[in-house]
Design a protein around this motif. Structure first.
Motif, mmCIF file in Angstrom:
data_model
loop_
_atom_site.group_PDB
_atom_site.id
_atom_site.type_symbol
_atom_site.label_atom_id
_atom_site.label_comp_id
_atom_site.label_asym_id
_atom_site.label_seq_id
_atom_site.Cartn_x
_atom_site.Cartn_y
_atom_site.Cartn_z
ATOM 1 N N TYR A 430 0.840 -1.202 0.000
ATOM 2 C CA TYR A 430 0.000 0.000 0.000
ATOM 3 C C TYR A 430 0.873 1.250 0.000
ATOM 4 O O TYR A 430 1.842 1.324 0.753
ATOM 5 C CB TYR A 430 -0.861 -0.044 1.261
ATOM 6 C CG TYR A 430 -1.738 1.140 1.511
ATOM 7 C CD1 TYR A 430 -3.019 1.199 0.976
ATOM 8 C CD2 TYR A 430 -1.325 2.183 2.337
ATOM 9 C CE1 TYR A 430 -3.848 2.280 1.250
ATOM 10 C CE2 TYR A 430 -2.154 3.258 2.604
ATOM 11 C CZ TYR A 430 -3.403 3.302 2.056
ATOM 12 O OH TYR A 430 -4.232 4.371 2.318
ATOM 13 N N PRO A 431 0.617 2.251 -0.859
ATOM 14 C CA PRO A 431 -0.466 2.377 -1.838
ATOM 15 C C PRO A 431 0.066 2.293 -3.274
ATOM 16 O O PRO A 431 -0.247 3.151 -4.105
ATOM 17 C CB PRO A 431 -0.998 3.771 -1.530
ATOM 18 C CG PRO A 431 0.265 4.559 -1.207
ATOM 19 C CD PRO A 431 1.244 3.581 -0.598
ATOM 20 N N GLU A 432 0.914 1.320 -3.571
ATOM 21 C CA GLU A 432 1.529 1.210 -4.899
ATOM 22 C C GLU A 432 0.479 0.995 -5.992
ATOM 23 O O GLU A 432 -0.610 0.479 -5.732
ATOM 24 C CB GLU A 432 2.540 0.056 -4.907
ATOM 25 C CG GLU A 432 3.769 0.330 -4.063
ATOM 26 C CD GLU A 432 4.735 -0.843 -4.023
ATOM 27 O OE1 GLU A 432 5.948 -0.596 -3.921
ATOM 28 O OE2 GLU A 432 4.286 -1.998 -4.086
ATOM 29 N N LYS A 433 0.850 1.349 -7.201
ATOM 30 C CA LYS A 433 -0.056 1.273 -8.344
ATOM 31 C C LYS A 433 0.133 -0.025 -9.110
ATOM 32 O O LYS A 433 1.249 -0.516 -9.250
ATOM 33 C CB LYS A 433 0.203 2.459 -9.294
ATOM 34 C CG LYS A 433 -0.712 2.504 -10.521
ATOM 35 C CD LYS A 433 -0.377 3.695 -11.406
ATOM 36 C CE LYS A 433 -1.276 3.722 -12.640
ATOM 37 N NZ LYS A 433 -0.986 4.895 -13.502
ATOM 38 N N VAL A 434 -0.951 -0.565 -9.616
ATOM 39 C CA VAL A 434 -0.892 -1.745 -10.466
ATOM 40 C C VAL A 434 -0.196 -1.385 -11.775
ATOM 41 O O VAL A 434 -0.596 -0.439 -12.461
ATOM 42 C CB VAL A 434 -2.310 -2.284 -10.759
ATOM 43 C CG1 VAL A 434 -2.270 -3.347 -11.853
ATOM 44 C CG2 VAL A 434 -2.934 -2.848 -9.490
ATOM 45 N N GLN A 435 0.840 -2.132 -12.099
ATOM 46 C CA GLN A 435 1.584 -1.911 -13.339
ATOM 47 C C GLN A 435 1.542 -3.131 -14.250
ATOM 48 O O GLN A 435 1.846 -3.030 -15.439
ATOM 49 C CB GLN A 435 3.063 -1.593 -13.027
ATOM 50 C CG GLN A 435 3.285 -0.410 -12.091
ATOM 51 C CD GLN A 435 3.102 0.926 -12.769
ATOM 52 O OE1 GLN A 435 2.780 1.003 -13.957
ATOM 53 N NE2 GLN A 435 3.301 2.008 -12.014
ATOM 54 N N GLN A 436 1.173 -4.288 -13.689
ATOM 55 C CA GLN A 436 1.194 -5.538 -14.437
ATOM 56 C C GLN A 436 -0.219 -6.050 -14.687
ATOM 57 O O GLN A 436 -1.049 -6.042 -13.779
ATOM 58 C CB GLN A 436 1.964 -6.610 -13.649
ATOM 59 C CG GLN A 436 3.415 -6.297 -13.375
ATOM 60 C CD GLN A 436 4.262 -6.335 -14.639
ATOM 61 O OE1 GLN A 436 3.938 -7.046 -15.591
ATOM 62 N NE2 GLN A 436 5.333 -5.570 -14.655
ATOM 63 N N PRO A 437 -0.514 -6.507 -15.910
ATOM 64 C CA PRO A 437 -1.786 -7.210 -16.098
ATOM 65 C C PRO A 437 -1.753 -8.526 -15.329
ATOM 66 O O PRO A 437 -0.685 -9.048 -15.021
ATOM 67 C CB PRO A 437 -1.833 -7.446 -17.616
ATOM 68 C CG PRO A 437 -0.408 -7.423 -18.057
ATOM 69 C CD PRO A 437 0.303 -6.460 -17.140
ATOM 70 N N GLY A 438 -2.917 -9.048 -15.009
ATOM 71 C CA GLY A 438 -2.981 -10.293 -14.260
ATOM 72 C C GLY A 438 -3.396 -10.049 -12.823
ATOM 73 O O GLY A 438 -3.869 -8.967 -12.452
ATOM 74 N N LEU A 439 -3.206 -11.067 -11.979
ATOM 75 C CA LEU A 439 -3.594 -10.996 -10.572
ATOM 76 C C LEU A 439 -2.527 -10.289 -9.756
ATOM 77 O O LEU A 439 -1.370 -10.705 -9.718
ATOM 78 C CB LEU A 439 -3.812 -12.415 -10.033
ATOM 79 C CG LEU A 439 -4.090 -12.557 -8.534
ATOM 80 C CD1 LEU A 439 -5.352 -11.802 -8.134
ATOM 81 C CD2 LEU A 439 -4.192 -14.025 -8.149
ATOM 82 N N ASN A 440 -2.915 -9.199 -9.090
ATOM 83 C CA ASN A 440 -2.024 -8.425 -8.235
ATOM 84 C C ASN A 440 -2.463 -8.577 -6.786
ATOM 85 O O ASN A 440 -3.652 -8.428 -6.480
ATOM 86 C CB ASN A 440 -2.062 -6.936 -8.611
ATOM 87 C CG ASN A 440 -1.400 -6.650 -9.950
ATOM 88 O OD1 ASN A 440 -0.291 -6.150 -10.004
ATOM 89 N ND2 ASN A 440 -2.096 -6.960 -11.041
ATOM 90 N N LEU A 441 -1.519 -8.856 -5.879
ATOM 91 C CA LEU A 441 -1.806 -8.896 -4.451
ATOM 92 C C LEU A 441 -1.412 -7.558 -3.852
ATOM 93 O O LEU A 441 -0.275 -7.117 -4.016
ATOM 94 C CB LEU A 441 -1.027 -10.030 -3.776
ATOM 95 C CG LEU A 441 -1.256 -11.450 -4.302
ATOM 96 C CD1 LEU A 441 -0.461 -12.451 -3.466
ATOM 97 C CD2 LEU A 441 -2.737 -11.808 -4.301
ATOM 98 N N LEU A 442 -2.340 -6.913 -3.150
ATOM 99 C CA LEU A 442 -2.103 -5.590 -2.572
ATOM 100 C C LEU A 442 -2.270 -5.658 -1.064
ATOM 101 O O LEU A 442 -3.339 -6.049 -0.569
ATOM 102 C CB LEU A 442 -3.084 -4.575 -3.164
ATOM 103 C CG LEU A 442 -3.071 -3.169 -2.557
ATOM 104 C CD1 LEU A 442 -1.736 -2.468 -2.827
ATOM 105 C CD2 LEU A 442 -4.237 -2.337 -3.100
ATOM 106 N N CYS A 443 -1.252 -5.271 -0.315
ATOM 107 C CA CYS A 443 -1.305 -5.296 1.143
ATOM 108 C C CYS A 443 -2.222 -4.190 1.657
ATOM 109 O O CYS A 443 -1.920 -3.004 1.503
ATOM 110 C CB CYS A 443 0.097 -5.140 1.730
ATOM 111 S SG CYS A 443 0.134 -5.252 3.533
ATOM 112 N N THR A 444 -3.350 -4.590 2.236
ATOM 113 C CA THR A 444 -4.299 -3.658 2.850
ATOM 114 C C THR A 444 -4.879 -4.315 4.090
ATOM 115 O O THR A 444 -4.749 -5.522 4.286
ATOM 116 C CB THR A 444 -5.478 -3.299 1.914
ATOM 117 O OG1 THR A 444 -6.397 -4.407 1.883
ATOM 118 C CG2 THR A 444 -5.009 -2.981 0.510
ATOM 119 N N PRO A 445 -5.584 -3.553 4.921
ATOM 120 C CA PRO A 445 -6.327 -4.169 6.019
ATOM 121 C C PRO A 445 -7.527 -4.950 5.486
ATOM 122 O O PRO A 445 -7.882 -4.852 4.299
ATOM 123 C CB PRO A 445 -6.803 -2.971 6.854
ATOM 124 C CG PRO A 445 -6.097 -1.783 6.308
ATOM 125 C CD PRO A 445 -5.718 -2.100 4.916
ATOM 126 N N GLY A 446 -8.180 -5.695 6.377
ATOM 127 C CA GLY A 446 -9.422 -6.355 6.012
ATOM 128 C C GLY A 446 -10.610 -5.420 6.096
ATOM 129 O O GLY A 446 -11.680 -5.740 5.576
#
Length: 551
Positions: A430-446
């Motif tokens: 968090y809060p990096e931007k998606v740069q790759q197509p496909g499935l991205n895992l993003l660290c956030t709270p629940g």
């Protein structure tokens, strides 16, 4: 006959009740007969075998808990007899990235009607932003909101004002309180049809927050990164930013974060500093003048065809129940796989709700570097939670537990189904931007709103949000499409739920069929031909994640 119980994975030793089961009732699954020892409410689980104390409970094929005492076969699994447990994880020597791509032939030539931006991204909406760099400017943002919305045709009707007036009239007419409290009111949809001055601009959104100063410098940097994510977002045409001047979140910091996300940033961006400007009247009139000019430019952008690869979908769940992991979550997981196969992007976040499936998720990373980063982020997050006197095991809410999600591992294993089966293209903090197509895992709270806020800040131009209990969560700039895990919820809360996946539980539809139906719906929402319920209600939830302490 409708199926009464379900074993989610062949290795499971607990079963899910798909409908209420009575004591002494016998049920059958795949040739095995089970005698129910006590009443089992729908959504809850029961033991497929007898458990002794400390025996492992397995669901979704993974460890989800351990018995706290002897549990007889056919007995309900509950917080009183089971505690959270999850398997350990480590970096594997081999990547497990093979997957069965779904058939995408029906969608390969399809497009959606979106707003094309100079950086190559495509928006599903066209908004103007007004943002404070620090909470001290929140009032000025509200003043701008009052000045702009009604005059430009964006204000929402006071839907329940007439009801309040009727109560006042009854009180003034001398009616007693009991009679007034019995008054009912059939709320209509309200008149949302206003004459917009700028027909191609969907709205002006005002993102107030309580950050920008007072915390550690890293919090200011992170906030600027999130705000930059919104300013550079495909659904945003431009922004007006209000700065006090002396706060930690400096204008230069915001500009640096914008450049990280778009080196050739060219959208209209107006930054006003109150301490430099002086009088409030000068600040506000200048902000109105510049915002109006920006809206004139934004209005020149119109919807044009775009390939489905330009979609970036956030995957979210909230108010989950015991059906979420077997209906709504795997359904959008299939939608996720379809979009990945079409060259699009999806974001799976909520790291506390990946507890217990860390090995699977790290093994699915294409690179060992991303797998290592995922493991480090999970362990760091867990350690910080424990240092605060908590832990991932305390993640399920009272509502989750009441409806069958009694351990974090059960909740997490079901939540992870939102990510489908495709390889992990990238792991983001968090809060990096998606740069790759496909499935991205993003660290956030629940936390629903913090996570949804983060996914959109990282580039999601639509969010698919599953719920078993119901929640109105939305976002200021991205449509949040709500999906119910069960038909009863859909029937009860149709005003906030867009799609029903309870059809899977009811035996009327397969997971794949539901996933395909969801993608067709997403295309219509992305094109503006269907409006998500969260957008209709103006549900503009925005909560930045503050990871540090206050100083």
């Amino acid at each position: 006959m409708k199926q009464k119980v379900l074993k989610v994975h062949p290795d499971d030793n607990v079963l899910v009740a798909l409908q209420d089961l009575e004591k002494a009732e016998t049920v059958q699954y795949n040739g095995t007969v089970y005698t129910i020892q006590e009443q089992i409410p729908a959504k809850h689980k029961f033991a497929a075998k007898a458990f002794d104390k400390d025996d492992a409970l397995v669901m979704y094929g993974v460890l989800v808990g351990r018995a706290q005492q002897h549990i007889a076969a056919g007995s309900r699994i509950a917080v009183e007899n089971v505690h959270h447990a999850a398997s350990g994880y480590q970096l594997a020597t081999q990547r497990r990235t093979a997957w069965q791509q779904p058939d995408i032939s029906r969608w390969q030539q399809k497009t959606f009607m979106g707003y094309h931006r100079a950086d190559g991204s495509v928006g599903t909406a066209n908004y103007w932003l007004v943002i404070p760099l620090v909470f001290c400017e929140n009032r000025n943002v509200e003043v701008l909101k009052e000045a702009l919305l009604s005059e430009l045709g964006y204000s929402r009707p006071a839907q329940y004002a007439a009801f309040t007036r009727s109560l006042v009239a009854q009180q003034q007419a001398g009616k007693d309180l009991a009679a007034i409290l019995e008054t009912t009111y059939a709320a209509g949809p309200g008149n949302n049809e206003q004459h917009r001055i700028f027909e191609n601009v969907d709205g002006i959104k005002f993102l107030t927050h309580d950050g920008g100063c007072g915390g550690i410098r890293q919090d200011a940097q992170t906030l600027c990164g999130l705000l930059a994510g919104y300013i550079t977002h495909a659904n945003v045409a431009g922004a007006t930013v209000l700065s006090l001047g002396c706060q930690n979140a400096q204008v230069s910091m915001l500009q640096e974060e914008i450049k990280k996300r778009d080196a050739n940033f060219s959208k209209p961006l107006y930054i006003l500093d109150q301490q430099q400007t002086g009088a409030e009247q000068v600040l506000i009139t200048d902000a109105i003048r510049k915002t109006f000019a920006g809206l004139v430019t934004a209005n020149q952008c119109t919807r044009q065809p775009a390939p489905l690869s330009k979609l970036c979908i956030g995957l979210e769940c909230g108010g989950s129940d015991g059906f979420s992991g077997i209906s709504a979550n795997p359904a959008i997981g299939y939608t996720s796989d379809l979009l990945v196969a079409l060259g699009g992007s999806v974001i799976l976040a909520e790291f506390p709700e990946l507890c217990g499936v860390e090995q699977e998720m790290s093994d699915r990373c294409r690179s060992a570097e991303d797998a290592t980063r995922f493991i480090q982020l999970m362990r760091t997050y867990q350690r910080r939670a424990e240092e605060a006197g908590s832990g991932f095991d305390m993640n399920p809410s009272p509502g989750n537990i009441k409806d069958g999600l009694i351990t974090d591992a059960i909740k997490s294993a079901g939540a992870a189904k939102k990510g489908g089966t495709s390889p992990v293209a990238a792991v983001l903090d968090y809060p990096e931007k998606v740069q790759q197509p496909g499935l991205n895992l993003l660290c956030t709270p629940g936390n629903d709103v913090e996570s949804t806020t983060a996914e959109v800040g990282s580039g999601a131009n639509i969010v698919l949000f599953t719920t078993g209990l119901g929640t109105p969560t939305g976002n200021p700039i991205a449509p949040v499409v709500k999906l119910s895990s069960n038909t009863k919820l859909y029937q009860r809360m149709q005003d906030i739920i867009d799609i029903n996946t309870g059809t899977i539980i009811d035996g009327e539809e397969t997971i794949a069929a539901a996933g395909e139906r969801i993608l067709d719906y997403v295309i219509q929402v992305a094109s503006g031909t269907i409006t998500a319920k969260s957008v209709l209600h103006g549900q503009d939830d925005f909560i930045p994640w503050k990871r540090g302490v206050s100083l």
